[in-house]
Design a protein around this motif. Structure first.
Motif, PDB file in Angstrom:
ATOM      1  N   ALA A 154      -3.700   3.530  -3.097  1.00  0.00           N
ATOM      2  CA  ALA A 154      -2.374   3.273  -4.126  1.00  0.00           C
ATOM      3  C   ALA A 154      -1.990   1.575  -3.546  1.00  0.00           C
ATOM      4  O   ALA A 154      -1.294   1.700  -2.800  1.00  0.00           O
ATOM      5  CB  ALA A 154      -1.188   4.417  -4.669  1.00  0.00           C
ATOM      6  N   LEU A 155      -2.283   1.184  -4.855  1.00  0.00           N
ATOM      7  CA  LEU A 155      -1.705  -0.511  -4.644  1.00  0.00           C
ATOM      8  C   LEU A 155      -0.285  -1.469  -5.720  1.00  0.00           C
ATOM      9  O   LEU A 155      -0.488  -0.547  -6.967  1.00  0.00           O
ATOM     10  CB  LEU A 155      -2.169  -1.904  -4.869  1.00  0.00           C
ATOM     11  N   ARG A 156       0.406  -1.477  -5.053  1.00  0.00           N
ATOM     12  CA  ARG A 156       1.067  -1.756  -6.623  1.00  0.00           C
ATOM     13  C   ARG A 156       1.556  -3.424  -5.868  1.00  0.00           C
ATOM     14  O   ARG A 156       1.540  -3.899  -4.850  1.00  0.00           O
ATOM     15  CB  ARG A 156       3.095  -1.493  -5.540  1.00  0.00           C
ATOM     16  N   VAL A 168       1.217  -1.437  -0.114  1.00  0.00           N
ATOM     17  CA  VAL A 168      -0.055   0.277  -0.047  1.00  0.00           C
ATOM     18  C   VAL A 168       0.486   1.336  -0.075  1.00  0.00           C
ATOM     19  O   VAL A 168       1.594   1.299   0.486  1.00  0.00           O
ATOM     20  CB  VAL A 168      -0.906   0.310   1.354  1.00  0.00           C
ATOM     21  N   LEU A 169       1.133   1.958  -0.853  1.00  0.00           N
ATOM     22  CA  LEU A 169       1.457   3.194  -1.726  1.00  0.00           C
ATOM     23  C   LEU A 169       1.059   4.493  -1.075  1.00  0.00           C
ATOM     24  O   LEU A 169       1.703   5.565  -1.154  1.00  0.00           O
ATOM     25  CB  LEU A 169       1.851   3.182  -2.014  1.00  0.00           C
ATOM     26  N   SER A 170      -0.827   4.204  -0.501  1.00  0.00           N
ATOM     27  CA  SER A 170      -1.176   5.941  -0.171  1.00  0.00           C
ATOM     28  C   SER A 170      -2.245   5.305   0.489  1.00  0.00           C
ATOM     29  O   SER A 170      -2.991   4.047  -0.720  1.00  0.00           O
ATOM     30  CB  SER A 170      -1.337   6.840  -1.582  1.00  0.00           C
ATOM     31  N   PRO A 171      -3.270   6.094   0.738  1.00  0.00           N
ATOM     32  CA  PRO A 171      -2.518   7.297   2.030  1.00  0.00           C
ATOM     33  C   PRO A 171      -2.010   7.048   2.480  1.00  0.00           C
ATOM     34  O   PRO A 171      -1.934   5.933   2.841  1.00  0.00           O
ATOM     35  CB  PRO A 171      -4.336   7.897   1.909  1.00  0.00           C
ATOM     36  N   PRO A 172      -0.910   8.020   3.829  1.00  0.00           N
ATOM     37  CA  PRO A 172      -0.863   7.852   4.443  1.00  0.00           C
ATOM     38  C   PRO A 172      -1.078   7.491   5.313  1.00  0.00           C
ATOM     39  O   PRO A 172      -2.382   8.079   5.575  1.00  0.00           O
ATOM     40  CB  PRO A 172       0.634   8.859   4.420  1.00  0.00           C
TER      41      PRO A 172
END
Length: 889
Positions: A778-780, A758-762
């Motif tokens: 935001a997922l990778r 999980v890159l976002s939200p913080p």
């Protein structure tokens, strides 16, 4: 104890007491019931249908088919006296070839598309006339919309004018709705009627199908109605012109139809009137989606629409009354057939009701010719006539369902009733006539003796004349309930394949629902028809039948709501595999072929049919895909987002569910009508997880239906404001025992062989009162040396934080439909994608994807795909490479 039947047969019949045995002119009743009639028209219809299917798959020049037909006919005539069976086979072959010839000679359905030159060209001035009365739908900001079908006469763009005849479907909106003025009172929408000539300013657009395999062919549906383009217009810019364009019979029909609908709304309150409109007249404009879904879930949707059952009930009542009035069989049949076609004409001459009227006509003809001995032959004759007139009917689900329903009842249900309940029902007749016992086999004769003994015991309480009534009436009622249950159960197993193939439903509770609903419908239809007819004489006279119909309707809706709320009723199934479909078809054919054979064969055929239905309902198909690879599919949901991710281990994750954008209300459900059909086409019956990137309606709107249809194990969420829509989704998740996981930046975990980050939200992110684009997850997803990055609708500020984490990925899901607020150069430099996919709606008002975004991708040589141009787009990640592979439609 009951008296035994003396075992003294005369010509195979029992002789009771000292009664003389009549001459054996015919077999006993129970023996005659099983004699199989010949069914040449049924075989002809099946052969012709096979030819139509062949013609849709294999193209040959028409002369080839014609020559082949002549050869088969000539060979059949030559063998007519020598080998009759060979002639029969050649005759069926000739009909197969004729079906292929007819479907190819007719060609595809075409419409005049010249008017599409004016689509997407701004406003044009149209002169047109109404071909179908307008009806109202709920629009945005509390205003109404009117849906109207027209035929254009003249199109003016600028100074240029052209005379073009083309079918149009327009949505007429109010100015307050278009401008979003929620404070002003919406103007009263004027309804436009058949034949009126209009001049209006409209924006036209071509119809578009969603580009997913398994999607509904909306363009084809409109083409069958003669509609070439869609459009919208403001009611303030619609001018009614003098004159009338149309047929006088069409005008009379529409006037009478409007008059009948008006009477319905006078006789019943609004909620009941809306249902009466649909059941009696086929007018479903006032039926909301929830009501439709409840009828579908309970397996009683055939009651809500004007179908063969509705027509059959009215026809039976009319025929019965005419015969009781001592009208001859021929004239009663003619009057009933005329009623059928008149009713179909009044109900807007829709294809299903016209087919039902034709089937009624052929049934009455075959009844006159063969009495009641050939119901399957009558079904075959009706189907053959319909297919000759319109061979493309065979490809329509409504025709297939109607034909299979009637065929199953005639060819399987009737023999089953003849074997089981009919002998007992006949044995109840003339119970006091001892000599009538001689017409029955020993078992039924013994049954009559036992009933007379019981009636004798009742004489002392009820009197001699009344003693038989409780027995015959009570047993007749129980036999009627048994027959309704038998036919209802038979319909569910016979229609299991088309219901799963087209509608992805297994109507598990249809049997108890139909046992209650069908008898109530048999009361409602004649009572409602009588009430409407009497309303033209006196509203007072119409009150009694109106009350009876209202009570029946309350019973129907009560049953529907009770059954529809049960979770077991909502069993959805994926599209069966081709192998399972073929086996189910063979099972149905076996049941049809053996229904009138000896008991063991009939039981075997019925068992095969039941087993095939259970298999379709219980055993899910194997999902399609490539094991060992990560799959990413951007589903075409228009101007919204929905992405399917399949892990290397086969776990399934759906991210977002599409949905409408803005305040406009619509009966269209993206989860039910777009995403679910695609997943079912893939053979997916259940999802492992569903993720919501953020709370905007074009991401969240379709998820409630996805949760209901696919029962995921987990729901992934980010930090979102608790809007009513999100609260509803969470409530559904709790009701279905779905585990809810809230994800934040820096979370990392394994899912089906993929590494999810999980890159976002913080973690410090706090949502506002309303959803924002930067709420997006935001997922990778990584497998081996390849990765996929999905951003939701994140904008520049969040993209900067994502880029700082260096999330390299060979495949990028472009944020926010390609908006200029996202996909910055900084992010692209950090991700360095090889491919990108943009989920975007065709001709959207935001001009997405923006030219600057496409330019940034092009300058970095990123292979870019778009759902508005490419439909559903699939990529495979094998750990080393990203492989684009758009699925076939």
């Amino acid at each position: 104890m009951s008296a035994a039947v003396p075992p003294r047969p005369v010509h195979g019949r029992p002789v009771l007491g000292n009664s003389p045995a009549p001459a054996p002119s015919s077999p006993p009743i129970s023996v005659r019931a099983h004699l199989a009639p010949r069914q040449p028209l049924l075989y002809a219809a099946l052969s012709f249908s096979a030819g139509i299917l062949l013609g849709t798959r294999v193209w040959r020049p028409p002369t080839w088919w014609a020559v082949a037909i002549l050869v088969f006919v000539a060979a059949g005539l030559y063998l007519l006296r020598r080998r009759p069976r060979g002639t029969l086979a050649l005759g069926c072959g000739a009909l197969v070839l004729l079906g292929a010839f007819v479907i190819q000679a007719r060609g595809p359905v075409t419409v005049n598309t010249e008017i599409l030159r004016f689509a997407d060209a701004g406003e044009v001035m149209l002169t047109a006339h109404v071909t179908r009365d307008g009806f109202l739908r709920e629009g945005g900001f509390g205003a109404d919309r009117q849906v109207l079908e027209l035929e254009s006469e003249q199109v003016q763009a600028g100074a240029a004018k052209e005379n073009i005849r083309a079918g149009l479907r327009l949505t007429i909106y109010s100015r307050a709705e278009k401008e979003g003025d929620a404070q002003s009172a919406p103007a009263v929408m004027r309804l436009y009627t058949y034949g009126q000539r209009l001049r209006l300013a409209a924006k036209l657009r071509p119809a578009r199908n969603f580009g997913n395999p398994g999607a509904f062919d909306y363009r084809g549906y409109l083409a069958q109605r003669g509609i070439a383009a869609l459009g919208s217009a403001n009611q303030g810019q619609v001018q009614v012109l003098p004159g009338f364009t149309g047929t006088r019979t069409g005008e009379w029909r529409n006037r009478l139809r409007r008059s009948v609908l008006a009477k319905i709304h006078v006789l019943w309150p609004p909620q009941q009137a809306a249902l009466m409109d649909a059941m009696v007249m086929g007018e479903d404009a006032f039926i909301d989606r929830d009501t439709r879904v409840n009828f579908q879930r309970s397996g009683t949707y055939h009651v809500l629409v004007v179908s063969g059952m509705n027509l059959g009930i009215l026809a039976f009542v009319v025929f019965w009354l005419l015969r009781r009035m001592r009208v001859g069989n021929l004239w009663a049949s003619i009057a009933t057939a005329l009623l059928g076609f008149g009713y179909a004409y009044l109900c807007d001459w829709g294809a299903p009701i016209v087919r039902s009227a034709l089937m009624l006509l052929f049934y009455l003809i075959m009844r006159l010719l063969y009495r009641d001995r050939a119901p399957a032959n009558a079904v075959g004759g009706a189907a053959l006539a319909i297919l000759i007139l319109d061979p493309r009917s065979l490809l329509e689900p409504s025709f297939q369902l109607t034909f299979l329903s009637v065929l199953a009842i005639a060819a399987i249900g009737v023999p089953l009733i003849e074997r089981t309940s009919q002998p007992y029902r006949r044995a109840l007749r003339l119970l006091d006539e001892v000599s009538y016992d001689l017409s029955f086999v020993p078992q039924m004769a013994q049954f009559r003796l036992d009933l007379r003994m019981i009636a004798g015991r009742l004489h002392r309480f009820l009197g001699t004349r009344a003693a038989n009534l409780p027995l015959t009436a009570g047993l007749g009622f129980l036999l009627g309930v048994y027959e309704v249950m038998l036919i209802s159960a038979l319909m569910q197993v016979a229609l299991a394949l088309p219901m799963a193939w087209y509608f992805h439903r297994a109507t598990t509770l249809a049997l108890p629902a139909n046992v209650l609903v069908i008898p109530l419908t048999e009361i409602l239809m004649p009572a409602a028809a009588a009430a409407v007819a009497l309303a033209y004489v006196s509203l007072s006279l119409a009150q009694l039948p109106a009350v009876i119909a209202g009570w029946a309707l309350q019973g129907i809706t009560g049953t529907i709501h009770l059954v529809g709320r049960l979770r077991l009723a909502d069993l959805r199934v994926a599209t069966p595999s081709l192998e399972v479909a073929l086996l189910a078809g063979l099972a149905l054919s076996l049941a049809l072929a053996t229904a009138r054979r000896r008991r063991s064969l009939a039981v075997s055929g019925l068992a095969a049919l039941i087993l095939s239905a259970l298999w379709i309902t219980i055993v899910p198909p194997r999902p399609s895909g490539r094991p060992g690879m990560m799959e990413v599919t951007a589903i075409d949901v228009g101007q919204g987002d929905s992405t399917l991710v399949v892990s290397p281990e086969g776990k399934t994750l759906l991210i977002d569910g599409g949905g409408p954008f803005g305040p406009w209300r619509s009966e269209f459900d993206y989860g039910e009508d777009v995403i679910s059909p695609y997943l079912w086409w893939r053979g997916i019956a259940r999802l492992d997880a569903v993720a919501l990137t953020h709370g905007h309606s074009d991401h969240l709107g379709g998820l409630p239906s996805v949760l209901t249809n696919f029962r995921p194990r987990q729901l992934w969420l980010g930090p979102n404001p608790r809007t009513p829509a999100l609260e509803h989704l969470l409530l559904m998740a709790r009701q279905q025992n779905v585990q809810t996981l809230e994800l934040r930046g820096e979370d990392e975990f394994r899912f089906g062989g993929m590494q999810v980050r999980v890159l976002s939200p913080p973690r410090t992110w706090r949502p506002a009162d309303q959803p924002r684009n930067n709420d997006s997850l935001a997922l990778r997803f990584a497998t081996g040396g390849t990765a996929f990055l999905l951003e939701g609708d994140t904008e520049k500020k969040m993209e900067s934080a994502i880029a700082a984490q260096q999330p390299a990925a060979g495949l990028l899901k472009v944020a926010h439909n390609g908006s200029a607020s996202s996909t910055t150069a900084e992010l692209l430099n950090a991700v360095q994608p090889q491919f990108a996919v943009i989920s975007v709606g065709a001709r959207n008002p935001f001009r997405h994807p923006r030219a600057e975004v496409l330019d940034r991708l092009q300058r970095r040589h990123v292979g870019t795909y778009r759902t508005d141009l490419n439909g559903a787009v699939t990529f495979y990640l094998d750990g080393e490479n990203v492989i684009p592979a758009r699925l076939p439609r």
